[in-house]
Write a protein that holds these residues in place. Structure first.
Motif, PDB file in Angstrom:
ATOM      1  N   TRP A 184      32.137 -37.095   2.946  1.00 47.27           N
ATOM      2  CA  TRP A 184      30.968 -37.955   2.766  1.00 47.27           C
ATOM      3  C   TRP A 184      29.932 -37.798   3.884  1.00 47.27           C
ATOM      4  CZ3 TRP A 184      35.939 -40.122   1.743  1.00 47.27           C
ATOM      5  CH2 TRP A 184      36.186 -40.383   0.400  1.00 47.27           C
ATOM      6  N   ARG A 185      30.154 -36.842   4.800  1.00 48.04           N
ATOM      7  CA  ARG A 185      29.240 -36.596   5.914  1.00 48.04           C
ATOM      8  C   ARG A 185      29.013 -37.848   6.772  1.00 48.04           C
ATOM      9  NH1 ARG A 185      30.388 -32.359   4.053  1.00 48.04           N
ATOM     10  NH2 ARG A 185      29.023 -30.608   3.529  1.00 48.04           N
ATOM     11  N   SER A 186      30.003 -38.727   6.801  1.00 46.26           N
ATOM     12  CA  SER A 186      29.889 -39.964   7.569  1.00 46.26           C
ATOM     13  C   SER A 186      31.272 -40.545   7.783  1.00 46.26           C
ATOM     14  CB  SER A 186      29.010 -40.968   6.818  1.00 46.26           C
ATOM     15  OG  SER A 186      29.113 -42.256   7.410  1.00 46.26           O
ATOM     16  N   TRP A 187      31.443 -41.284   8.904  1.00 47.58           N
ATOM     17  CA  TRP A 187      32.715 -41.969   9.165  1.00 47.58           C
ATOM     18  C   TRP A 187      32.796 -43.307   8.428  1.00 47.58           C
ATOM     19  CZ3 TRP A 187      35.146 -41.705  14.707  1.00 47.58           C
ATOM     20  CH2 TRP A 187      35.463 -40.364  14.992  1.00 47.58           C
ATOM     21  N   ASP A 188      31.724 -43.684   7.755  1.00 45.03           N
ATOM     22  CA  ASP A 188      31.669 -45.000   7.114  1.00 45.03           C
ATOM     23  C   ASP A 188      32.676 -45.152   5.979  1.00 45.03           C
ATOM     24  OD1 ASP A 188      29.639 -45.623   8.848  1.00 45.03           O
ATOM     25  OD2 ASP A 188      28.026 -45.195   7.422  1.00 45.03           O
ATOM     26  N   TYR A 189      33.219 -44.038   5.476  1.00 43.79           N
ATOM     27  CA  TYR A 189      34.126 -44.085   4.334  1.00 43.79           C
ATOM     28  C   TYR A 189      35.580 -43.864   4.755  1.00 43.79           C
ATOM     29  CZ  TYR A 189      29.787 -43.706   1.694  1.00 43.79           C
ATOM     30  OH  TYR A 189      28.537 -43.926   1.187  1.00 43.79           O
ATOM     31  N   LYS A 190      35.868 -44.100   6.031  1.00 45.53           N
ATOM     32  CA  LYS A 190      37.222 -43.860   6.537  1.00 45.53           C
ATOM     33  C   LYS A 190      38.268 -44.730   5.853  1.00 45.53           C
ATOM     34  CE  LYS A 190      36.316 -46.791  10.604  1.00 45.53           C
ATOM     35  NZ  LYS A 190      34.899 -47.035  10.307  1.00 45.53           N
ATOM     36  N   GLU A 191      37.897 -45.962   5.481  1.00 43.76           N
ATOM     37  CA  GLU A 191      38.854 -46.844   4.801  1.00 43.76           C
ATOM     38  C   GLU A 191      39.199 -46.298   3.424  1.00 43.76           C
ATOM     39  OE1 GLU A 191      37.873 -50.999   4.927  1.00 43.76           O
ATOM     40  OE2 GLU A 191      36.821 -50.776   6.824  1.00 43.76           O
ATOM     41  N   ARG A 192      38.191 -45.810   2.718  1.00 44.32           N
ATOM     42  CA  ARG A 192      38.421 -45.211   1.396  1.00 44.32           C
ATOM     43  C   ARG A 192      39.258 -43.946   1.535  1.00 44.32           C
ATOM     44  NH1 ARG A 192      33.629 -43.186  -2.750  1.00 44.32           N
ATOM     45  NH2 ARG A 192      35.005 -42.327  -4.365  1.00 44.32           N
ATOM     46  N   ALA A 193      38.955 -43.154   2.566  1.00 43.38           N
ATOM     47  CA  ALA A 193      39.713 -41.921   2.803  1.00 43.38           C
ATOM     48  C   ALA A 193      41.181 -42.221   3.071  1.00 43.38           C
ATOM     49  CB  ALA A 193      39.106 -41.154   3.976  1.00 43.38           C
ATOM     50  N   THR A 209      53.067 -46.568  10.381  1.00 46.02           N
ATOM     51  CA  THR A 209      52.578 -45.309  10.916  1.00 46.02           C
ATOM     52  C   THR A 209      51.912 -44.521   9.793  1.00 46.02           C
ATOM     53  OG1 THR A 209      54.686 -44.176  10.493  1.00 46.02           O
ATOM     54  CG2 THR A 209      54.408 -45.232  12.633  1.00 46.02           C
ATOM     55  N   TRP A 210      51.295 -43.407  10.136  1.00 46.06           N
ATOM     56  CA  TRP A 210      50.690 -42.564   9.103  1.00 46.06           C
ATOM     57  C   TRP A 210      50.982 -41.090   9.386  1.00 46.06           C
ATOM     58  CZ3 TRP A 210      46.643 -39.059  10.102  1.00 46.06           C
ATOM     59  CH2 TRP A 210      46.030 -39.174  11.350  1.00 46.06           C
ATOM     60  N   TYR A 211      50.950 -40.314   8.321  1.00 47.10           N
ATOM     61  CA  TYR A 211      51.323 -38.897   8.391  1.00 47.10           C
ATOM     62  C   TYR A 211      50.469 -38.163   7.375  1.00 47.10           C
ATOM     63  CZ  TYR A 211      54.830 -35.141   9.179  1.00 47.10           C
ATOM     64  OH  TYR A 211      55.478 -33.991   9.529  1.00 47.10           O
ATOM     65  N   SER A 212      49.606 -37.274   7.835  1.00 49.48           N
ATOM     66  CA  SER A 212      48.681 -36.626   6.906  1.00 49.48           C
ATOM     67  C   SER A 212      48.131 -35.338   7.490  1.00 49.48           C
ATOM     68  CB  SER A 212      47.522 -37.568   6.571  1.00 49.48           C
ATOM     69  OG  SER A 212      46.572 -36.934   5.727  1.00 49.48           O
ATOM     70  N   VAL A 213      47.566 -34.522   6.631  1.00 50.82           N
ATOM     71  CA  VAL A 213      46.969 -33.262   7.045  1.00 50.82           C
ATOM     72  C   VAL A 213      45.684 -33.481   7.834  1.00 50.82           C
ATOM     73  CG1 VAL A 213      45.569 -32.936   4.957  1.00 50.82           C
ATOM     74  CG2 VAL A 213      46.390 -30.938   6.220  1.00 50.82           C
ATOM     75  N   ILE A 214      45.097 -34.664   7.716  1.00 51.32           N
ATOM     76  CA  ILE A 214      43.832 -34.949   8.384  1.00 51.32           C
ATOM     77  C   ILE A 214      43.707 -36.455   8.599  1.00 51.32           C
ATOM     78  CG2 ILE A 214      42.508 -35.211   6.244  1.00 51.32           C
ATOM     79  CD1 ILE A 214      40.211 -33.684   7.628  1.00 51.32           C
ATOM     80  N   SER A 215      42.987 -36.851   9.637  1.00 52.17           N
ATOM     81  CA  SER A 215      42.777 -38.278   9.895  1.00 52.17           C
ATOM     82  C   SER A 215      41.751 -38.837   8.913  1.00 52.17           C
ATOM     83  CB  SER A 215      42.279 -38.491  11.327  1.00 52.17           C
ATOM     84  OG  SER A 215      40.946 -38.018  11.459  1.00 52.17           O
ATOM     85  N   PRO A 216      41.777 -40.140   8.646  1.00 50.42           N
ATOM     86  CA  PRO A 216      40.792 -40.741   7.735  1.00 50.42           C
ATOM     87  C   PRO A 216      39.354 -40.508   8.175  1.00 50.42           C
ATOM     88  CG  PRO A 216      42.580 -42.282   8.157  1.00 50.42           C
ATOM     89  CD  PRO A 216      42.772 -41.130   9.097  1.00 50.42           C
ATOM     90  N   GLU A 217      39.095 -40.583   9.491  1.00 50.22           N
ATOM     91  CA  GLU A 217      37.732 -40.370   9.991  1.00 50.22           C
ATOM     92  C   GLU A 217      37.252 -38.947   9.729  1.00 50.22           C
ATOM     93  OE1 GLU A 217      39.628 -43.304  12.987  1.00 50.22           O
ATOM     94  OE2 GLU A 217      40.257 -41.642  11.720  1.00 50.22           O
ATOM     95  N   SER A 218      38.099 -37.967  10.004  1.00 55.27           N
ATOM     96  CA  SER A 218      37.709 -36.575   9.787  1.00 55.27           C
ATOM     97  C   SER A 218      37.535 -36.279   8.302  1.00 55.27           C
ATOM     98  CB  SER A 218      38.757 -35.640  10.394  1.00 55.27           C
ATOM     99  OG  SER A 218      38.839 -35.811  11.792  1.00 55.27           O
ATOM    100  N   CYS A 219      38.425 -36.842   7.494  1.00 54.26           N
ATOM    101  CA  CYS A 219      38.313 -36.676   6.043  1.00 54.26           C
ATOM    102  C   CYS A 219      36.994 -37.254   5.542  1.00 54.26           C
ATOM    103  CB  CYS A 219      39.489 -37.350   5.350  1.00 54.26           C
ATOM    104  SG  CYS A 219      39.449 -37.260   3.543  1.00 54.26           S
ATOM    105  N   SER A 220      36.656 -38.431   6.037  1.00 56.20           N
ATOM    106  CA  SER A 220      35.409 -39.083   5.645  1.00 56.20           C
ATOM    107  C   SER A 220      34.199 -38.261   6.063  1.00 56.20           C
ATOM    108  CB  SER A 220      35.334 -40.482   6.275  1.00 56.20           C
ATOM    109  OG  SER A 220      34.100 -41.100   5.998  1.00 56.20           O
ATOM    110  N   SER A 221      34.222 -37.713   7.278  1.00 57.71           N
ATOM    111  CA  SER A 221      33.079 -36.945   7.773  1.00 57.71           C
ATOM    112  C   SER A 221      32.895 -35.638   7.002  1.00 57.71           C
ATOM    113  CB  SER A 221      33.245 -36.654   9.266  1.00 57.71           C
ATOM    114  OG  SER A 221      34.353 -35.803   9.489  1.00 57.71           O
ATOM    115  N   ILE A 222      33.992 -35.073   6.495  1.00 57.63           N
ATOM    116  CA  ILE A 222      33.901 -33.832   5.730  1.00 57.63           C
ATOM    117  C   ILE A 222      33.424 -34.094   4.296  1.00 57.63           C
ATOM    118  CG2 ILE A 222      35.258 -31.963   4.691  1.00 57.63           C
ATOM    119  CD1 ILE A 222      37.005 -32.027   7.235  1.00 57.63           C
TER     120      ILE A 222
END
Length: 331
Positions: free
Chosen positions: A234-243, A219-232
């Motif tokens: 890097w302005r793209s969802w492409d970096y969700k894995e890195r996030a 499971t995961w627990y965070s202040v923000i989802s990887p997709e939202s973090c990536s979009s904020i």
């Protein structure tokens, strides 16, 4: 239709090969048990390798698997009986959050949790597990009821976040979550929280203040989802894995950083592979903690709960003047 993630493709290919050999055996009536056993051993070894080396993003994917058991399924598998209670006595009954009294191993407890839904119609009915303010107010009403009758509170967390719609903000989404944080921190009964899927932002923490907080393994627990973090960032969802890696949102990282009290191991491949075994593991942990927490002095329980959360994220700044070596502190 079985869902297969990219990292599970080697397993899917091996399973297809095993199935083809079995079909050939049935068709030709030739004994191929030795070949099947050998392939099965290879499958199990590969499975062990795949699920023992999951990245943060891969764990996020497993946490979202549609076949994972949700709150109502856990309650059904763990409780001898359950009476669902409805409404916040103000606006309405938010279907994204369910709650009620249940009996577990001889203990009566108030169960509260998000419910996502198993199919498209049910997901729409449950708003994909994203609660409105009335959902959090319903949860608080049930917690105060549990406190009145001196019953422990158990929360099962699985949400992509609180509902972000305009109408939710107009009805006081932020205030409702903040009120829950305040009230849960001083609730005069034991509180146990378990992240069973996604634990996103205020939507999760709104029912996540407890004496014991656990996460299931995948499971995961965070202040923000990887997709939202990536979009904020890097302005793209492409970096969700890195996030996902940077956020340190996995159960292992959260435990390492002392933000949760423990990790409940899942069956190999995830909770959806064996829901009954998963529910048994969760029930075992709950009964263990209920037995311990029921003997606590209430004032001590509340004080320790507050201290635990107040100590999270504390940073000690180094006040050494520039140019000087910092003093070495030994404990």
């Amino acid at each position: 239709m079985k869902i297969t993630f990219d990292f599970e493709k080697p397993l899917a290919e091996l399973q297809q090969q095993i199935d083809k050999v079995k079909q050939a055996e049935d068709k030709t009536k030739v004994d191929m048990s030795a070949t099947i056993n050998e392939m099965q051993q290879k499958f199990e070894q590969t499975k062990q390798q795949v699920y023992s080396n999951l990245t943060g993003w891969q764990k996020v994917q497993i946490s979202r698997h549609p076949d994972r058991p949700y709150t109502l399924e856990y309650i059904e598998m763990m409780c001898d009986d359950f009476i669902e209670l409805h409404g916040d006595r103000n606006v309405g009954d938010d279907k994204a959050i369910i709650g009620g009294f249940g009996s577990i191993g001889g203990h009566t407890a108030m169960f509260i949790g998000q419910q996502k839904g198993k199919n498209t119609k049910d997901r729409q009915y449950r708003n994909f597990g994203m609660a409105n303010p009335e959902g959090y107010r319903k949860a608080l009403r049930l917690m105060k009821m549990a406190e009145k009758f001196n019953k422990p509170v158990i929360t099962l967390i699985d949400t992509p976040g609180a509902f972000p719609g305009l109408e939710a903000e107009e009805r006081g989404q932020g205030e409702a979550i903040a009120r829950n944080l305040l009230e849960m921190s001083v609730l005069k009964v034991p509180v146990i929280c378990i992240i069973i899927g996604e634990g996103a932002s205020g939507g999760a923490i709104g029912i996540g203040i407890g004496d014991r907080v656990y996460m299931l393994e995948h499971t995961w627990y965070s202040v923000i989802s990887p997709e939202s973090c990536s979009s904020i960032l890097w302005r793209s969802w492409d970096y969700k894995e890195r996030a996902a890696e940077v956020l340190k949102l996995t159960s292992a990282e959260m435990y390492k950083n002392r933000l949760i009290d423990g990790v409940i191991k899942e069956p190999l491949g995830g909770a959806h592979q064996d829901p009954v075994t998963m529910a048994a593991s969760v029930k075992k942990q709950l009964l263990k903690d209920l037995k311990i927490l029921k003997d606590y002095n209430i004032d001590q329980l509340v004080a320790e709960r507050i201290d635990k959360f107040c100590s999270m994220g504390v940073v000690i700044e180094d006040e050494t003047p520039a140019g000087q070596e910092p003093a070495v502190t030994q404990e």
